[in-house]
Design a protein around this motif. Structure first.
Motif, short mmCIF file in Angstrom:
data_model
loop_
_atom_site.label_atom_id
_atom_site.label_comp_id
_atom_site.label_asym_id
_atom_site.label_seq_id
_atom_site.Cartn_x
_atom_site.Cartn_y
_atom_site.Cartn_z
N ALA A 142 0.88 -1.53 0.29
CA ALA A 142 0.14 0.21 -0.32
C ALA A 142 0.90 0.90 0.04
O ALA A 142 0.84 2.71 0.35
N PHE A 191 2.24 5.05 -1.53
CA PHE A 191 1.18 5.73 -2.12
C PHE A 191 1.89 6.26 -3.45
O PHE A 191 2.98 6.45 -3.30
N HIS A 249 1.40 8.26 -5.65
CA HIS A 249 2.15 9.59 -6.33
C HIS A 249 3.36 10.51 -5.64
O HIS A 249 3.25 11.29 -5.72
N PHE A 271 4.69 11.25 5.17
CA PHE A 271 3.10 10.65 5.27
C PHE A 271 3.25 10.91 6.10
O PHE A 271 2.65 11.68 7.49
N LEU A 329 -4.21 1.65 0.46
CA LEU A 329 -3.98 3.10 0.62
C LEU A 329 -4.76 4.13 1.30
O LEU A 329 -3.98 4.41 2.04
N SER A 332 -3.20 5.41 4.70
CA SER A 332 -3.59 6.71 4.79
C SER A 332 -4.24 6.43 6.60
O SER A 332 -3.14 7.54 7.78
N LYS A 374 -7.36 14.79 4.97
CA LYS A 374 -6.26 14.95 4.61
C LYS A 374 -6.21 13.31 4.08
O LYS A 374 -5.94 13.73 2.95
N LYS A 392 -5.08 14.18 0.01
CA LYS A 392 -3.63 13.98 -0.17
C LYS A 392 -3.89 12.24 -0.46
O LYS A 392 -2.40 11.97 -1.75
N ILE A 393 -5.05 11.52 -0.64
CA ILE A 393 -4.53 10.58 -1.37
C ILE A 393 -5.30 10.54 -2.87
O ILE A 393 -5.56 9.67 -3.62
N PRO A 420 -4.82 13.27 -5.24
CA PRO A 420 -4.56 13.40 -6.78
C PRO A 420 -4.20 11.99 -7.71
O PRO A 420 -4.17 11.94 -8.68
N LEU A 421 -4.88 11.21 -7.06
CA LEU A 421 -5.29 9.70 -7.52
C LEU A 421 -6.74 9.68 -8.74
O LEU A 421 -6.32 8.45 -9.51
N GLY A 425 0.39 10.25 -10.59
CA GLY A 425 0.07 9.35 -10.52
C GLY A 425 0.46 7.55 -10.16
O GLY A 425 -0.40 6.68 -10.27
#
Lengths: 357, 285
Positions: free
Chosen positions: A87, A89, A91, A100, B181, B185, B194, B198-199, B202-203, B283
């Motif tokens: 997992a 990220f 990007h 992070f 993901l 986070s 957030k 942040k996740i 952008p994706l 991405g």
């Protein structure tokens, strides 16, 4: 070592009407490498997710560092998870991935930089800081995931089948590294796997989970030599598991039926007459060319050469038993051989599924 | 083009080529052509070359209409984004059957003519309409709110009509984000907001861009929504073009505005694609 860092109290988890975990209580100590081992669907991953807070227990309590965190969100718990597929990220660069969690916890930048550098050094990823996950190999991605977890400086790291997507050679390598890393950091690793080899090599203690219950909790050595249930014996290593009975007991010797014609005499250990499960590891049967004391005969049905060990399948009466052989005796398929047994290593489990040896 | 003798290839492409040529390219060329003619005072055209139609677009009256159109389209796009994202993300935590059902419901309005649906809004939004009656009946307000025949009515209509075009691409992008993901986070201490910025964002930025294009471009031209819910008082580019052709009977000027709108749209598409392309590389999807 004896500080409890994670305590699970009577954890039960139900999805709809299906019970995944049944009343599990467990103390996990500071600095140990503990493994949740079990077949897929046994609830081991769910148990891990209950510790991290990604799943809520239906009943029971979770304590981390003495604090009741049962109703806390994952962000508030002092544990981090390494996911099965890492997992990362996609990007973000390696650096930003590791950063992070620090950013989310508002760690000042100069301290964050120090901690990230240290984590990168620990997992040997120097020079990869500006790469993106897609530009890394599976092993490197794994290291980034670990670095992202340990940089948080929590005392517990949760690893969900973290090595299972790697190829065999890399897996072996990473097993050693993980264990070393865990010792070096001195933090608790809670590791989930279905791979018994992995569990045996890395763990200080293994929790065998089956159908939502803890089958056995012990050191790898104890679990291997003294499995408490047929399931534990079967799951860890290879075993001959034979449902049979103790026919009679003569003071300090118990007679246990192997086949209609063969009876084994084993030291009596408060056994009772009646139905039992007999468990013998394949290496505790010893094959011989000629009869020895208390040996019985069998016919070699299958002969498999496997490097250090030769694996035989031997027909005794109506049973087919597994026998492992470590010396250079050569047996052929169809050959009649004589087998005796390491009496003290026989495991007998009574009907109530409780260990009696 | 390498297979010179493949008859099948032409068999299937020729109808498409004929269709595109006769019904899209030719009319478009015709519009382009007449945009350079002069108009006479009787709705006819004088066949002499001029650029005055294009010059007239930059008249302050028309620039205002352009700005207003872009404003309404932008607001519509942003509102659609704000509705589509929470909807798409909350769908992800539902069971697959529920998810599929809800997505199908999003597409149900397509089954009915959009003109009729827009008329339906009048029943809801007018002074003594359902919404006002309900609010007055429950004592929340005393006098009716002006919900239509103004910018608000137009934006409600636009958002309602165009929302599915935002939800579908956004949902398609969001559903491709690995749920691990998101959990990672949360696990690393991120809040929901957030995690979104942040996740998720952008994706899924390419999905958001696609949706924005599909909402923004029609929103500039949907004259019937402004006509019905704006009460004919408010003009966007679509109304302006329609009026030039049908009411003012100044075809050359209408044609010039149309061409100008097409150019503007193409530029926007280009910008969007470029931004979207770059975000996509980041991405890695």
């Amino acid at each position: 070592m004896d500080n409890v860092i994670v305590r699970l109290e009577n954890i039960t988890k139900k999805f709809d009407d299906k019970t995944i975990l049944k009343n599990i209580s467990l103390d996990i100590y500071e600095g140990e490498f503990i493994t949740f081992l079990g077949p897929s669907g046994c609830g081991k991953t769910t148990l891990l997710r209950i510790i991290s807070g990604l799943e809520e227990a239906t009943e029971g309590k979770v304590y981390i560092e003495g604090e009741d965190v049962t109703n806390e969100i994952p962000a508030k718990r002092k544990v981090n998870t390494i996911f099965q597929n890492f997992a990362l990220f996609p990007h973000m660069t390696v650096w930003d991935n590791i950063n992070f969690g620090l950013k989310m916890h508002k760690v000042p930048e100069d301290e964050a930089t120090k901690r990230i550098k240290r984590a990168i050094k620990l997992v040997q990823l120097d020079g990869f800081e500006n790469r993106y996950p897609a530009q890394l190999s599976g092993g490197q991605q794994q290291r980034v995931a670990i670095a992202r977890g340990i940089v948080m400086n929590h005392k517990v790291l949760l690893l969900d089948e973290s090595l299972c997507s790697l190829d065999l050679k890399l897996k072996r390598e990473m097993q050693g590294e993980l264990k070393k890393l865990q010792k070096k950091l001195g933090i608790t690793f809670i590791y989930v796997t279905h791979d018994q080899d992995e569990a045996l090599t890395m763990s200080d203690r293994i929790v065998i989970i089956n159908k939502g219950n803890i089958e056995q909790l012990d050191t790898p050595k104890e679990i291997y030599s003294k499995p408490k249930t047929a399931f534990a014996a079967d799951f860890i290593g290879e075993s001959n598991i034979i449902k049979t009975e103790i026919t009679h007991i003569n003071d300090d010797i118990a007679y246990i039926k192997l086949t209609d014609d063969v009876e084994l005499a084993v030291p009596n250990n408060n056994y009772k007459k009646g139905k039992v499960t007999l468990i013998v590891r394949p290496e505790n049967f010893n094959p011989h060319k000629n009869p020895v004391k208390e040996s019985f005969e069998g016919v070699v049905k299958n002969y498999m050469y496997d490097g250090a060990v030769v694996k035989l399948e031997v027909e005794v009466g109506d049973k087919l038993i597994k026998v492992h052989l470590y010396d250079n005796d050569v047996f052929e398929e169809g050959e009649v051989i004589n087998i005796d047994i390491d009496k003290n290593k026989v495991i007998i489990i009574g009907d109530k599924n409780e260990a009696e040896a | 083009m390498k297979q010179k003798h493949s008859i099948e290839k032409y068999l299937f492409t020729v109808p498409v080529i004929i269709y595109s040529f006769l019904l899209i390219l030719l009319p478009l060329l015709y519009v382009l052509l007449i945009s350079f003619f002069k108009s006479d005072s009787y709705g006819g055209m004088i066949y002499t070359f001029t650029l005055s139609n294009y010059a007239e677009i930059f008249n302050i009256t028309y620039i205002r209409i352009f700005l207003k159109s872009i404003g309404i389209a932008l607001i519509t796009t942003v509102i659609c984004l704000f509705i589509a994202y929470p909807f798409a993300i909350s769908l992800m935590s539902k069971k697959e059957t529920t998810r599929n059902l809800l997505i199908k419901l999003v597409m149900v309005p397509f089954l009915m003519n959009s003109l009729i649906r827009t008329y339906g809004w009048i029943v809801l939004l007018r002074k003594n309409g359902i919404i006002n009656s309900a609010l007055i009946g429950t004592g929340i307000i005393n006098s009716p709110l002006s919900l239509m025949y103004n910018n608000l009515g137009i934006i409600i209509g636009m958002v309602y009509t165009l929302l599915p075009f935002m939800i579908l691409p956004v949902y398609s992008a969001v559903s491709k984000v690995d749920p691990n993901l998101v959990e990672a986070s949360y696990d690393l201490g991120a809040s929901k907001i957030k995690t979104f910025t942040k996740i998720y964002l952008p994706l899924t930025i390419s999905g958001a861009f696609n949706g924005s294009l599909m909402v923004f471009i029609p929103a500039i031209g949907y004259f019937f929504i402004t006509d019905i819910l704006g009460g004919g008082k408010i003009m966007i580019i679509g109304n302006l073009i329609k009026n030039q052709f049908l009411t003012a009977r100044n075809w050359p000027f209408g044609a010039a505005i149309s061409i100008f709108l097409i150019l503007m749209t193409l530029i926007l598409v280009k910008i969007y694609k470029q931004l979207g392309g770059k975000m996509d590389d980041l991405g890695g999807m």
